[in-house]
Design an enzyme around this catalytic site. Sequence first.
Site, PDB file in Angstrom:
ATOM      1  N   GLU A  77       0.998  -1.133   0.154  1.00 41.99           N
ATOM      2  CA  GLU A  77       0.110  -0.081  -0.082  1.00 41.99           C
ATOM      3  C   GLU A  77       0.789   1.269   0.078  1.00 41.99           C
ATOM      4  O   GLU A  77       2.091   1.343   0.611  1.00 41.99           O
ATOM      5  CB  GLU A  77      -0.973   0.131   1.238  1.00 41.99           C
ATOM      6  CG  GLU A  77      -1.988   1.081   1.291  1.00 41.99           C
ATOM      7  CD  GLU A  77      -2.793   0.872   2.558  1.00 41.99           C
ATOM      8  OE1 GLU A  77      -3.856   0.332   2.291  1.00 41.99           O
ATOM      9  OE2 GLU A  77      -2.375   0.840   3.492  1.00 41.99           O
ATOM     10  N   PRO A 115     -10.099   5.812   2.019  1.00 38.46           N
ATOM     11  CA  PRO A 115      -9.883   6.130   0.855  1.00 38.46           C
ATOM     12  C   PRO A 115      -9.148   5.427  -0.140  1.00 38.46           C
ATOM     13  O   PRO A 115      -7.905   5.968  -0.748  1.00 38.46           O
ATOM     14  CB  PRO A 115      -9.453   7.684   0.780  1.00 38.46           C
ATOM     15  CG  PRO A 115      -8.575   7.439   1.823  1.00 38.46           C
ATOM     16  CD  PRO A 115      -9.068   6.650   2.947  1.00 38.46           C
ATOM     17  N   LYS A 116      -9.180   3.982  -0.437  1.00 31.00           N
ATOM     18  CA  LYS A 116      -8.448   3.349  -1.182  1.00 31.00           C
ATOM     19  C   LYS A 116      -8.846   3.112  -2.716  1.00 31.00           C
ATOM     20  O   LYS A 116      -9.988   2.945  -2.842  1.00 31.00           O
ATOM     21  CB  LYS A 116      -8.319   1.736  -0.526  1.00 31.00           C
ATOM     22  CG  LYS A 116      -7.759   1.810   0.745  1.00 31.00           C
ATOM     23  CD  LYS A 116      -8.172   0.490   1.396  1.00 31.00           C
ATOM     24  CE  LYS A 116      -7.594   0.404   2.880  1.00 31.00           C
ATOM     25  NZ  LYS A 116      -5.925   0.367   2.879  1.00 31.00           N
ATOM     26  N   LYS A 117      -7.756   3.091  -3.465  1.00 29.31           N
ATOM     27  CA  LYS A 117      -8.015   2.860  -4.878  1.00 29.31           C
ATOM     28  C   LYS A 117      -6.816   1.867  -5.328  1.00 29.31           C
ATOM     29  O   LYS A 117      -5.888   1.667  -4.659  1.00 29.31           O
ATOM     30  CB  LYS A 117      -7.659   4.119  -5.593  1.00 29.31           C
ATOM     31  CG  LYS A 117      -8.561   5.298  -5.358  1.00 29.31           C
ATOM     32  CD  LYS A 117      -8.293   6.329  -5.772  1.00 29.31           C
ATOM     33  CE  LYS A 117      -8.772   6.520  -7.551  1.00 29.31           C
ATOM     34  NZ  LYS A 117      -8.551   7.847  -8.238  1.00 29.31           N
TER      35      LYS A 117
END
Length: 246
Positions: A77, A115-117
Amino acid sequence: MKPSQVRSKAFAMPLTSPAFPMGPYRFVNREFLIITYRTDMDRLREIVPEPLEVKEPLVHYEFIRMPDSTGFGDYTESGQVIPVEYKGQPGGYTLAMYLNDHPPIAGGRELWGFPKKLAQPTLQTHIDTLLGTLDYGPVRVATGTMGYKHQELDLEEQAKRLAGANFLLKIIPHVDGSARVCELVRYYLQDIEMKGAWTGPASLQLAPHALAPVADLPVLEIVEARHLLADLTLGLGEVVYDYLAQ
């Protein structure tokens, strides 16, 4: 399936095969490269939601390697965390995170509001250098480097820093496109077992991208770099502010 059965089984989608399991979510040998840098204060104030307050023009750029995590597997990440205060309590506001694994994207967004993409981050040791990268499609948008284990840091102090408050803006739309959930969420890392902590010379390069706008917070000066290794549990969250109730 009766409505009562739906209610009792409902945790995540799909109902019959959720994208992620129930916790607790334990991480073993979680490795961090955190590069703290000075940026533009006005830009920070534009993007950090009240009632959070920005006191200093700082950003933590993080590359995190997670080789062993409960239910989420093996993934990496990367993203930006902004030091803030909430009613006098210091913490970190997660602006955006980019990762390469679907279950923690789904779970992070649905449970906590991370707020993950989807993207392609890496964190690896290349000879004498700790190297973190973030690619969004074919575009390299972040490169971080640090001298490998140049100087040890105090483990107790670093554990306290990891145990601080973290804040997220959780947004879930209604079926008509309006906001169904819009909340400020606070969570903590728990049961932290530090295995190592180091610092060294560091660099950070950010490149513009329309959909991964990490460079919108420009690097003006490197303030600090940390390389951490720990086992920890990702605690569940609590709502501290409901924007729709105001």
